[in-house]
Write an enzyme that holds these catalytic residues in place. Structure first.
Site, PDB file in Angstrom:
ATOM      1  N   GLU A  80       1.880   4.345  -5.049  1.00  0.00           N
ATOM      2  CA  GLU A  80       0.544   4.168  -4.456  1.00  0.00           C
ATOM      3  C   GLU A  80      -0.507   4.907  -5.276  1.00  0.00           C
ATOM      4  O   GLU A  80      -1.606   4.405  -5.510  1.00  0.00           O
ATOM      5  CB  GLU A  80       0.522   4.685  -3.010  1.00  0.00           C
ATOM      6  CG  GLU A  80       1.364   3.879  -2.044  1.00  0.00           C
ATOM      7  CD  GLU A  80       1.255   4.397  -0.615  1.00  0.00           C
ATOM      8  OE1 GLU A  80       0.153   4.757  -0.186  1.00  0.00           O
ATOM      9  OE2 GLU A  80       2.287   4.453   0.075  1.00  0.00           O
TER      10      GLU A  80
ATOM     11  N   ARG B 112      -7.018   3.905  11.933  1.00  0.00           N
ATOM     12  CA  ARG B 112      -7.638   3.224  13.078  1.00  0.00           C
ATOM     13  C   ARG B 112      -7.803   1.748  12.739  1.00  0.00           C
ATOM     14  O   ARG B 112      -8.143   1.411  11.595  1.00  0.00           O
ATOM     15  CB  ARG B 112      -9.023   3.799  13.410  1.00  0.00           C
ATOM     16  CG  ARG B 112      -9.055   5.255  13.747  1.00  0.00           C
ATOM     17  CD  ARG B 112      -8.183   5.634  14.915  1.00  0.00           C
ATOM     18  NE  ARG B 112      -8.568   5.055  16.196  1.00  0.00           N
ATOM     19  CZ  ARG B 112      -7.858   5.198  17.317  1.00  0.00           C
ATOM     20  NH1 ARG B 112      -6.724   5.876  17.297  1.00  0.00           N
ATOM     21  NH2 ARG B 112      -8.272   4.667  18.442  1.00  0.00           N
TER      22      ARG B 112
ATOM     23  N   LEU C  36      -4.785  -7.477  10.941  1.00  0.00           N
ATOM     24  CA  LEU C  36      -4.250  -6.173  10.536  1.00  0.00           C
ATOM     25  C   LEU C  36      -3.279  -6.297   9.354  1.00  0.00           C
ATOM     26  O   LEU C  36      -2.322  -7.074   9.405  1.00  0.00           O
ATOM     27  CB  LEU C  36      -3.521  -5.526  11.723  1.00  0.00           C
ATOM     28  CG  LEU C  36      -2.894  -4.149  11.443  1.00  0.00           C
ATOM     29  CD1 LEU C  36      -3.970  -3.102  11.221  1.00  0.00           C
ATOM     30  CD2 LEU C  36      -1.957  -3.747  12.559  1.00  0.00           C
TER      31      LEU C  36
ATOM     32  N   ASN D 131      -7.815  -1.704   1.332  1.00  0.00           N
ATOM     33  CA  ASN D 131      -6.841  -0.880   2.051  1.00  0.00           C
ATOM     34  C   ASN D 131      -5.562  -0.819   1.219  1.00  0.00           C
ATOM     35  O   ASN D 131      -5.301  -1.711   0.402  1.00  0.00           O
ATOM     36  CB  ASN D 131      -6.523  -1.514   3.412  1.00  0.00           C
ATOM     37  CG  ASN D 131      -5.541  -0.688   4.228  1.00  0.00           C
ATOM     38  OD1 ASN D 131      -5.663   0.534   4.310  1.00  0.00           O
ATOM     39  ND2 ASN D 131      -4.547  -1.331   4.823  1.00  0.00           N
TER      40      ASN D 131
ATOM     41  N   LEU E 193      -9.932  -1.453  12.969  1.00  0.00           N
ATOM     42  CA  LEU E 193     -11.347  -1.761  13.176  1.00  0.00           C
ATOM     43  C   LEU E 193     -11.500  -3.157  13.770  1.00  0.00           C
ATOM     44  O   LEU E 193     -10.732  -4.070  13.459  1.00  0.00           O
ATOM     45  CB  LEU E 193     -12.104  -1.684  11.847  1.00  0.00           C
ATOM     46  CG  LEU E 193     -12.059  -0.325  11.148  1.00  0.00           C
ATOM     47  CD1 LEU E 193     -12.792  -0.394   9.812  1.00  0.00           C
ATOM     48  CD2 LEU E 193     -12.646   0.770  12.028  1.00  0.00           C
TER      49      LEU E 193
ATOM     50  N   HIS F 209      -1.395  -0.461   1.868  1.00  0.00           N
ATOM     51  CA  HIS F 209      -0.362  -0.499   2.909  1.00  0.00           C
ATOM     52  C   HIS F 209       0.989  -0.272   2.236  1.00  0.00           C
ATOM     53  O   HIS F 209       1.279  -0.887   1.202  1.00  0.00           O
ATOM     54  CB  HIS F 209      -0.391  -1.848   3.626  1.00  0.00           C
ATOM     55  CG  HIS F 209       0.575  -1.906   4.770  1.00  0.00           C
ATOM     56  ND1 HIS F 209       0.352  -1.232   5.958  1.00  0.00           N
ATOM     57  CD2 HIS F 209       1.786  -2.515   4.898  1.00  0.00           C
ATOM     58  CE1 HIS F 209       1.379  -1.442   6.774  1.00  0.00           C
ATOM     59  NE2 HIS F 209       2.252  -2.209   6.147  1.00  0.00           N
TER      60      HIS F 209
HETATM   61  C1  GRF Z   1       0.011   6.089   2.641  1.00  0.00           C
HETATM   62  O1  GRF Z   1       1.383   5.845   2.558  1.00  0.00           O
HETATM   63  C2  GRF Z   1      -0.734   4.807   2.873  1.00  0.00           C
HETATM   64  O2  GRF Z   1      -0.160   3.700   2.240  1.00  0.00           O
HETATM   65  C3  GRF Z   1      -0.625   4.650   4.367  1.00  0.00           C
HETATM   66  O3  GRF Z   1      -0.738   5.946   4.884  1.00  0.00           O
HETATM   67  C4  GRF Z   1      -0.331   6.887   3.891  1.00  0.00           C
HETATM   68  C5  GRF Z   1      -1.501   7.800   3.672  1.00  0.00           C
HETATM   69  O4  GRF Z   1      -1.212   8.875   2.824  1.00  0.00           O
HETATM   70  N1  GRF Z   1      -1.616   3.737   4.856  1.00  0.00           N
HETATM   71  P1  GRF Z   1      -2.387   9.777   2.251  1.00  0.00           P
HETATM   72  O5  GRF Z   1      -3.230  10.243   3.431  1.00  0.00           O
HETATM   73  O6  GRF Z   1      -3.186   8.949   1.301  1.00  0.00           O
HETATM   74  O7  GRF Z   1      -1.686  10.918   1.594  1.00  0.00           O
END
Ligand code: GRF
Length: 208
Positions: A174, A91, A144, A107, A93, A109
């Site tokens: 990630e 979402r 964003l 965050n 914000l 991304h």
């Molecule tokens: C990840 O790729 C993150 O970078 C993006 O959405 C995905 C979320 O994956 N914003 P998870 O819910 O953490 O498995």
């Protein structure tokens, strides 16, 4: 001990990597709550199993974005967090809500920001012929998918990659960089000056 609240919308694999690193590595922090805007977010199951407080603020129950933001802020503030972590929280914000958590909301991304803000990052990177893709952890601002960059990871885009194979390669990164960035925050190892974040312990802010 620092208090962390994590916001999710779905699978929650990044949330899970942070919870596991927090306890496994003995950070000076606790994940005190996981909040979802979707009642069916799969990640909630893991949080409940771990004994973490969960709550749902369903965006569909609110007539306006402001009303949703206010309810979300109330749910977050109930846990008095030092840090709010958006982990696949889908979402947008409003500015007032973002300002409330200025310099204490992160965050992740799935692109090398500032390239490919917004949705469908992997598909857009492949279509653009990029040879490099990746993920970015950044402080949240009212723009964003922008904000001071804490840590980035880069992966190659291979010939034959599709959205799925590239997203899997990026997601594995990630899971490495998001816990690291959160640890830096709770250990007080981040300084931001002129929109640029420095890791004061000298650890690399780029993972290749
Ligand atoms: C990840 O790729 C993150 O970078 C993006 O959405 C995905 C979320 O994956 N914003 P998870 O819910 O953490 O498995």
């Amino acid at each position: 001990m620092k208090r962390i609240v994590i916001l999710i919308s779905g699978r929650g694999s990044n949330m899970r990597s942070i919870v596991e690193a927090c306890t496994g590595e003995g950070w000076p922090a606790h994940v005190v709550a996981v909040i979802s805007n979707r009642p069916d977010a799969a990640g909630l199951v893991f949080a409940v199993e771990r004994g973490i407080a969960t709550s749902i603020v369903d965006h569909q129950s609110f007539a306006t974005r402001d009303a949703f933001d206010a309810a979300l802020a109330q749910a977050i503030d109930a846990h008095a967090p030092d840090l709010v972590v958006m982990a696949g929280f889908m979402r947008v914000l409003g500015a007032a809500c973002v300002c409330r958590y200025e310099a204490r909301m992160l965050n992740i991304h799935p692109s090398l920001l500032p390239a490919f803000a917004g949705l469908h990052t992997h598909r857009r990177a492949i279509e653009a012929g990029c040879k490099l893709a990746g993920a970015t952890v950044h402080f949240v601002t009212s723009q964003l998918d922008h904000g001071p960059i804490v840590l980035q990871a880069a992966v190659p885009v291979l010939s034959g990659d599709d959205e799925r194979s590239l997203s899997e390669r990026v997601l594995a990164m990630e899971h490495g960089i998001y816990p690291r960035a959160v640890r830096w925050f709770v250990e007080g190892q981040l300084r931001t000056e002129g929109g640029v974040v420095t890791q004061t312990g000298g650890e690399p802010q780029l993972v290749l």
